[in-house]
Design an enzyme around this catalytic site. Structure first.
Site, short mmCIF file in Angstrom:
data_model
loop_
_atom_site.label_atom_id
_atom_site.label_comp_id
_atom_site.label_asym_id
_atom_site.label_seq_id
_atom_site.Cartn_x
_atom_site.Cartn_y
_atom_site.Cartn_z
N GLU A 213 13.19 -3.92 3.21
CA GLU A 213 12.45 -2.81 2.62
C GLU A 213 12.01 -1.84 3.70
OE1 GLU A 213 10.34 -5.40 -0.99
OE2 GLU A 213 9.16 -4.73 0.75
N LYS A 215 9.67 0.12 5.92
CA LYS A 215 8.28 -0.11 6.36
C LYS A 215 7.64 1.25 6.63
CE LYS A 215 5.46 -2.94 9.45
NZ LYS A 215 4.38 -1.95 9.51
N ARG A 220 -2.11 0.42 3.87
CA ARG A 220 -1.91 -0.67 2.91
C ARG A 220 -3.03 -0.65 1.88
NH1 ARG A 220 0.27 -5.96 4.33
NH2 ARG A 220 0.74 -7.09 2.39
N ARG A 235 -6.76 -3.00 3.17
CA ARG A 235 -6.36 -4.33 3.65
C ARG A 235 -7.56 -5.13 4.11
NH1 ARG A 235 -2.11 -4.01 8.12
NH2 ARG A 235 -2.64 -6.21 8.34
N GLU A 264 1.62 0.86 -0.54
CA GLU A 264 1.35 1.68 0.63
C GLU A 264 1.04 3.09 0.14
OE1 GLU A 264 1.51 1.32 5.04
OE2 GLU A 264 1.87 -0.14 3.45
N PHE A 300 5.32 -2.30 -3.48
CA PHE A 300 6.41 -3.15 -3.00
C PHE A 300 6.26 -4.61 -3.40
CE2 PHE A 300 3.36 -2.55 0.49
CZ PHE A 300 3.01 -3.86 0.79
N ARG A 372 -0.16 -14.87 7.65
CA ARG A 372 1.01 -14.28 8.30
C ARG A 372 2.16 -15.25 8.08
NH1 ARG A 372 0.93 -10.06 11.46
NH2 ARG A 372 -1.32 -10.24 11.85
N LYS A 378 8.74 -8.32 10.26
CA LYS A 378 8.81 -6.88 10.47
C LYS A 378 9.76 -6.57 11.62
CE LYS A 378 4.39 -7.09 12.95
NZ LYS A 378 2.99 -6.64 12.96
#
EC number: 6.5.1.1
Length: 520
Positions: A213, A215, A220, A235, A264, A300, A372, A378
């Protein structure tokens, strides 16, 4: 419980390298807090050791802490009393509020011992970095309550509030965790990504096939909708609904009743290319700016739709539901592939469009809120600069006695000097810390040290050094900043290596940095 108990535990944890030792030390403190049968006490203790204030922002920063009274000789402050003072400070408003806050701070610090003053100062300035973050803290809560750590982490994920979970489980045991479920209107911590070196690395780590996707370098946001009521959170779980009407409108246009979406928000130019991140960020302070700088929203992921929780569903299923509900204009560009060449082309096209890079997601990964997870990676280019160290700050916690946070400068050919661009303590190994402590003490400039320290570089927080040491710095971008004289600052700077093979005259110039700022 006394404040000194928490402050001492913070010092102990900061000096520990073992995760198990940290967990045991915090668990012991929490067990003692739990015996007082005070839910607020437990929640505050967990928040403080995580470097957070339950009150969030109370209007106290470095400026208010520059001149403090001498420390008290003996500890008398309780956690409950200090928490009450923080709430009182946060409630101060109106004429004379600055003086009132200063008075409350002075009164609080006058009653604090030396170790307590240090703890409070670091807590209030956001510099409490002793390593007791969410993962360790969740394990410590579980150990103190004698419940499975996975259960605590799950509850914290769904509640978005580990201190509240800690208070509940220490009072009610494992059964108390059952009440923490995903709820529309209560934000949860967003899933975070690990880093891959490239699309090939991402494909290899994700089993050969990935959902790629775009970025976006926006902000966020987490969108919650229940009927006609919409809430939007950052976030960090702050409510910014009133500042982002475009996001609210996009959510209300969807053919659903209930929804939790990950998205986003980003400011785009008329040609569809993104503005600098700071343009997007400026909207989070002023709803009225919509007329001059509208935001676009791109969703997303979905966590919940019309009574169905999707957290444990695989990425492929969540994406399918997303595509059915959200129009293409509000979705990020996506490519599902096992072809490295195709993934590389997608990355290059995304970068050419002005975006940060790509996200690579396992088709089988659940949504690990607040973690995470290994299922998200990423991929983005790493920029580097050769800069010069201008000063270094003494470390704290495990870095006590080591020179740690380095001040970075770019060469200014016009003046022959250097322009500061920021600081970093990231990327430093133990061996590097040892080396740079010795090196920068050699480079310490006595004439530049404060007179109050007797020109002694070991007496004070910051050591000014002769600008002779070049360091290679990786960074994610350059943003505007009023804090530094060049009007720019590096984003997410970290040390790669020291360049003893380069002289300061070979360091990158401020013009090179400005080119990154202007063109990305």
């Amino acid at each position: 419980m006394l404040l000194v108990d928490v402050a001492t535990a913070s010092v102990d944890v900061g000096a520990m390298s073992s995760r198990l030792a940290k967990t045991a030390r915090i668990a012991d403190l929490l067990s003692r807090a739990g015996t007082e049968q005070d839910a607020r006490l437990v929640a505050v203790t967990v928040a403080w050791l995580s470097g957070e204030l339950p009150q969030r922002q109370i209007g106290v920063g470095w400026a208010a802490l520059r001149s403090l009274p001498a420390p008290a000789a003996a500890p008398t402050l309780t956690v409950t009393a200090v928490d009450a003072v923080f709430s009182e400070i946060g409630a101060v408003a109106g004429k004379g509020s600055q003086a009132r806050r200063a008075g409350l701070i002075a009164e609080l610090f006058a009653a604090a011992t030396d170790v307590e003053q240090t703890f409070l100062r670091r807590l209030l300035t956001g510099e409490l970095r002793q390593g007791a973050l969410i993962g360790v803290m969740a394990d410590a809560v579980a150990k103190a309550a004698d419940v499975p750590a996975a259960r605590v982490r799950r509850a914290a994920m769904l509640a978005g509030d580990l201190p509240a979970v800690a208070a509940a489980v220490l009072a009610g045991g494992d059964a108390a965790l059952a009440r923490f479920t995903l709820q529309v209107g209560r934000p949860v911590g967003p899933m975070l990504a690990q880093t891959a070196t490239g699309v090939a690395d991402a494909l290899d780590r994700l089993g050969g096939t990935a959902v790629f996707e775009a970025k976006l370098d926006g902000a966020r946001v987490q969108i919650h909708r229940r009927g006609s009521d919409v809430s939007v959170y950052t976030r960090s779980l702050d409510d910014v609904t009133a500042r982002l009407p475009e996001v609210v409108e996009a959510a209300l246009a969807l053919p659903v009743t209930d929804l939790i979406a990950d998205a986003e928000a980003i400011a785009l130019r008329p040609d569809g290319r993104p503005h600098r991140f700071q343009v997007t960020a400026s909207r989070f302070g002023r709803a009225a700016a919509r007329a001059t700088q509208p935001l676009s929203v791109f969703m997303f992921d979905l966590l919940h739709v019309d009574g169905a929780d999707l957290l444990d569903q695989p990425t492929s299923d969540r994406v399918r539901v997303l595509d059915d509900l959200v129009p293409a204009a509000h979705r990020v560009d996506r490519l599902v592939t096992d072809d490295g060449a195709a993934a590389q082309r997608f990355l290059e096209a995304t970068l050419a469009a002005g975006h940060e890079g790509v996200m690579a997601k396992s088709p089988n990964a659940p949504y690990e809120a607040g973690r995470r997870g290994a299922g998200w990676l990423k991929v983005k280019p790493v920029h580097t600069l050769d800069l010069v160290v201008l000063a270094v700050e003494w470390g704290s916690g495990r870095r006590t006695g080591k020179l740690s946070n380095i001040h970075l400068g770019a060469r200014d050919p016009a003046t022959g000097g250097f322009v500061m661009l920021g600081k970093t303590f990231k990327g430093m190994t133990d061996a590097m810390l040892d080396w740079q402590t010795a090196r920068f003490l050699e480079l310490a400039d006595p004439a530049a040290q404060p007179a109050t320290s007797g020109r002694d570089p070991t007496d004070g927080h910051t050591v000014k050094v002769r600008p002779e040491q070049v360091v290679e710095i990786a960074f994610d971008g350059v943003q505007g900043s009023t804090r530094y004289p060049g009007g720019m600052a590096l984003r997410f700077a970290r040390v790669l290596r020291y360049r003893d093979d380069k002289s300061p005259a070979e360091a990158d110039t401020v013009d090179t940095v400005r080119a990154f700022y202007e063109h990305g």
